[in-house]
Write a protein that holds these residues in place. Structure first.
Motif, mmCIF file in Angstrom:
data_model
loop_
_atom_site.group_PDB
_atom_site.id
_atom_site.type_symbol
_atom_site.label_atom_id
_atom_site.label_comp_id
_atom_site.label_asym_id
_atom_site.label_seq_id
_atom_site.Cartn_x
_atom_site.Cartn_y
_atom_site.Cartn_z
ATOM 1 N N MET A 1 -70.118 -2.476 -117.352
ATOM 2 C CA MET A 1 -71.099 -1.714 -118.124
ATOM 3 C C MET A 1 -72.345 -2.550 -118.395
ATOM 4 O O MET A 1 -73.469 -2.037 -118.397
ATOM 5 C CB MET A 1 -70.489 -1.234 -119.442
ATOM 6 C CG MET A 1 -69.420 -0.161 -119.301
ATOM 7 S SD MET A 1 -70.015 1.369 -118.508
ATOM 8 C CE MET A 1 -69.347 1.164 -116.854
ATOM 9 N N TYR A 2 -72.157 -3.841 -118.619
ATOM 10 C CA TYR A 2 -73.316 -4.712 -118.820
ATOM 11 C C TYR A 2 -74.106 -4.871 -117.517
ATOM 12 O O TYR A 2 -75.347 -4.901 -117.537
ATOM 13 C CB TYR A 2 -72.876 -6.069 -119.369
ATOM 14 C CG TYR A 2 -72.849 -6.102 -120.872
ATOM 15 C CD1 TYR A 2 -73.878 -6.674 -121.608
ATOM 16 C CD2 TYR A 2 -71.807 -5.502 -121.582
ATOM 17 C CE1 TYR A 2 -73.868 -6.668 -122.994
ATOM 18 C CE2 TYR A 2 -71.786 -5.490 -122.967
ATOM 19 C CZ TYR A 2 -72.814 -6.077 -123.668
ATOM 20 O OH TYR A 2 -72.816 -6.049 -125.033
ATOM 21 N N LEU A 3 -73.397 -4.963 -116.404
ATOM 22 C CA LEU A 3 -74.101 -5.014 -115.120
ATOM 23 C C LEU A 3 -74.900 -3.733 -114.891
ATOM 24 O O LEU A 3 -76.032 -3.770 -114.393
ATOM 25 C CB LEU A 3 -73.102 -5.220 -113.979
ATOM 26 C CG LEU A 3 -72.475 -6.610 -113.872
ATOM 27 C CD1 LEU A 3 -71.461 -6.642 -112.724
ATOM 28 C CD2 LEU A 3 -73.556 -7.676 -113.644
ATOM 29 N N LEU A 4 -74.303 -2.594 -115.261
ATOM 30 C CA LEU A 4 -75.018 -1.319 -115.149
ATOM 31 C C LEU A 4 -76.259 -1.320 -116.034
ATOM 32 O O LEU A 4 -77.327 -0.841 -115.636
ATOM 33 C CB LEU A 4 -74.076 -0.179 -115.544
ATOM 34 C CG LEU A 4 -74.680 1.229 -115.533
ATOM 35 C CD1 LEU A 4 -75.131 1.605 -114.122
ATOM 36 C CD2 LEU A 4 -73.660 2.248 -116.049
ATOM 37 N N ALA A 5 -76.133 -1.868 -117.233
ATOM 38 C CA ALA A 5 -77.273 -1.932 -118.145
ATOM 39 C C ALA A 5 -78.405 -2.765 -117.554
ATOM 40 O O ALA A 5 -79.580 -2.383 -117.626
ATOM 41 C CB ALA A 5 -76.826 -2.519 -119.485
ATOM 42 N N PHE A 6 -78.068 -3.906 -116.962
ATOM 43 C CA PHE A 6 -79.100 -4.765 -116.379
ATOM 44 C C PHE A 6 -79.725 -4.111 -115.145
ATOM 45 O O PHE A 6 -80.929 -4.245 -114.907
ATOM 46 C CB PHE A 6 -78.508 -6.129 -116.031
ATOM 47 C CG PHE A 6 -77.949 -6.870 -117.224
ATOM 48 C CD1 PHE A 6 -78.564 -6.771 -118.467
ATOM 49 C CD2 PHE A 6 -76.808 -7.647 -117.114
ATOM 50 C CE1 PHE A 6 -78.046 -7.440 -119.576
ATOM 51 C CE2 PHE A 6 -76.287 -8.321 -118.211
ATOM 52 C CZ PHE A 6 -76.904 -8.220 -119.448
ATOM 53 N N TYR B 1 -78.087 0.038 -123.870
ATOM 54 C CA TYR B 1 -77.252 0.091 -125.069
ATOM 55 C C TYR B 1 -76.165 1.145 -124.903
ATOM 56 O O TYR B 1 -75.000 0.922 -125.270
ATOM 57 C CB TYR B 1 -78.140 0.419 -126.271
ATOM 58 C CG TYR B 1 -77.384 0.770 -127.528
ATOM 59 C CD1 TYR B 1 -76.999 -0.211 -128.428
ATOM 60 C CD2 TYR B 1 -77.064 2.099 -127.820
ATOM 61 C CE1 TYR B 1 -76.309 0.112 -129.594
ATOM 62 C CE2 TYR B 1 -76.377 2.431 -128.978
ATOM 63 C CZ TYR B 1 -76.004 1.434 -129.856
ATOM 64 O OH TYR B 1 -75.319 1.755 -130.996
ATOM 65 N N ALA B 2 -76.531 2.314 -124.355
ATOM 66 C CA ALA B 2 -75.559 3.388 -124.152
ATOM 67 C C ALA B 2 -74.433 2.932 -123.236
ATOM 68 O O ALA B 2 -73.253 3.234 -123.475
ATOM 69 C CB ALA B 2 -76.247 4.623 -123.579
ATOM 70 N N ALA B 3 -74.771 2.184 -122.191
ATOM 71 C CA ALA B 3 -73.739 1.670 -121.284
ATOM 72 C C ALA B 3 -72.779 0.745 -122.023
ATOM 73 O O ALA B 3 -71.562 0.785 -121.804
ATOM 74 C CB ALA B 3 -74.389 0.939 -120.111
ATOM 75 N N GLY B 4 -73.317 -0.081 -122.920
ATOM 76 C CA GLY B 4 -72.460 -0.964 -123.705
ATOM 77 C C GLY B 4 -71.502 -0.193 -124.595
ATOM 78 O O GLY B 4 -70.329 -0.566 -124.750
ATOM 79 N N ARG B 5 -71.979 0.925 -125.175
ATOM 80 C CA ARG B 5 -71.108 1.735 -126.025
ATOM 81 C C ARG B 5 -70.014 2.429 -125.202
ATOM 82 O O ARG B 5 -68.894 2.608 -125.683
ATOM 83 C CB ARG B 5 -71.938 2.766 -126.796
ATOM 84 C CG ARG B 5 -72.733 2.160 -127.944
ATOM 85 C CD ARG B 5 -71.791 1.616 -129.001
ATOM 86 N NE ARG B 5 -72.493 1.014 -130.137
ATOM 87 C CZ ARG B 5 -72.384 -0.234 -130.505
ATOM 88 N NH1 ARG B 5 -71.602 -1.056 -129.821
ATOM 89 N NH2 ARG B 5 -73.035 -0.699 -131.558
ATOM 90 N N ILE B 6 -70.324 2.805 -123.988
ATOM 91 C CA ILE B 6 -69.280 3.363 -123.117
ATOM 92 C C ILE B 6 -68.228 2.290 -122.849
ATOM 93 O O ILE B 6 -67.023 2.571 -122.813
ATOM 94 C CB ILE B 6 -69.884 3.863 -121.796
ATOM 95 C CG1 ILE B 6 -70.870 5.014 -122.056
ATOM 96 C CG2 ILE B 6 -68.779 4.324 -120.852
ATOM 97 C CD1 ILE B 6 -70.263 6.216 -122.728
#
Length: 268
Positions: A25-30, A138-143
């Protein structure tokens, strides 16, 4: 009644290497930071002040450091200092989850200030540029929190169609609070900021709206999340997340006020 699926936090294993959903999810955020950043650079009022694709790579590098270091230290200092004092080795185990947005926010501010000084750019211009790129990350981190079954919600009315039992907590219906925060603090805030930032705005206006918008959204969604702890003053009880959001609301109001104090102030 829905039940949290409690998925395996490990997405896949490659021998001794475990790839966790939280890390993905963090990779997706970046990745979305880079993709949206390239779209933002193409906006005429952004291209006119000299932003380049190379700037995105630099900002991502410094931003990753700020998010990870600041987010983890925020979790340690703001939310669970006693736990980490007893288990100091847990501090570096970020793959288990436990990242504070408010700590990450401060970490990114410091990282961007460092980078802006290095290349001789105005920090406020940097913050105005990156503000619309943050909420979806941020949304990706919450997922990721939801997949890890972290941040369970407060008790919900059993008749609520999406009330959910979290087996790792108890057998009572609860709000799926990470999903609320992903949608409200993340997706909704992104839509507002992206539309607002498509036109030239006074310096500080976009980043001021981000601070105000996130602070208000987080204050609201905290009503549905089990608090890490609560504080009381003047007969009012609020959660730790709400307490940490109040300075962001105040900061956003001040920044917007300064940005628009003069009619026709120069666009960033």
């Amino acid at each position: 009644m829905l039940t949290h699926p409690m998925p395996d936090p490990v997405a896949l294993s490659l021998g001794p290497l475990a790839v966790r959903w939280y890390g993905l999810m963090y990779l997706l955020a970046f990745a979305q930071f880079l993709l949206l950043g390239r779209q933002r650079i193409q906006q005429p009022h952004i291209a006119a002040i000299g932003w380049k694709k190379e700037d995105l790579d630099d900002m991502l590098f410094y931003g990753v450091l700020g998010v990870i270091i600041g987010g983890r230290l925020g979790e340690v200092l703001f939310y669970r200092p006693a736990f980490f004092l007893e288990h100091p080795l847990e501090i570096v185990q970020v793959w288990h989850g436990g990242m504070s947005f408010h700590g990450g926010f401060l970490g990114v501010l410091i990282a961007m200030a460092w980078w802006a000084r290095k290349i001789d750019r105005n920090l406020l211009d940097v913050l105005d540029f990156i503000a619309p790129l943050v909420p979806l990350g941020y949304a990706a981190g919450r997922i990721g929190n939801f997949i890890n079954a972290e941040l369970p919600g407060r008790l919900a009315d059993p008749s609520l169609p999406w009330a959910m039992i979290w087996p790792n907590v108890d057998n009572l219906p609860r709000h799926p609070s990470p999903i609320y925060q992903a949608l409200v603090d993340g997706v909704l805030l992104f839509v507002v900021l992206w539309l607002f930032s498509r036109k030239p705005r006074p310096r500080m206006a976009v980043s001021g709206l981000f601070a105000l918008g996130y602070g208000c959204a987080r204050f609201f969604t905290e009503y549905f999340r089990m608090p890490d702890y609560e504080v009381s003053f003047a007969g009012i009880t609020i959660s730790a997340g709400q307490m940490l959001s109040l300075p962001m609301i105040a900061l956003g109001l001040v920044m917007l006020g300064l940005a628009y104090r003069k009619t026709g102030s120069r666009p960033a």
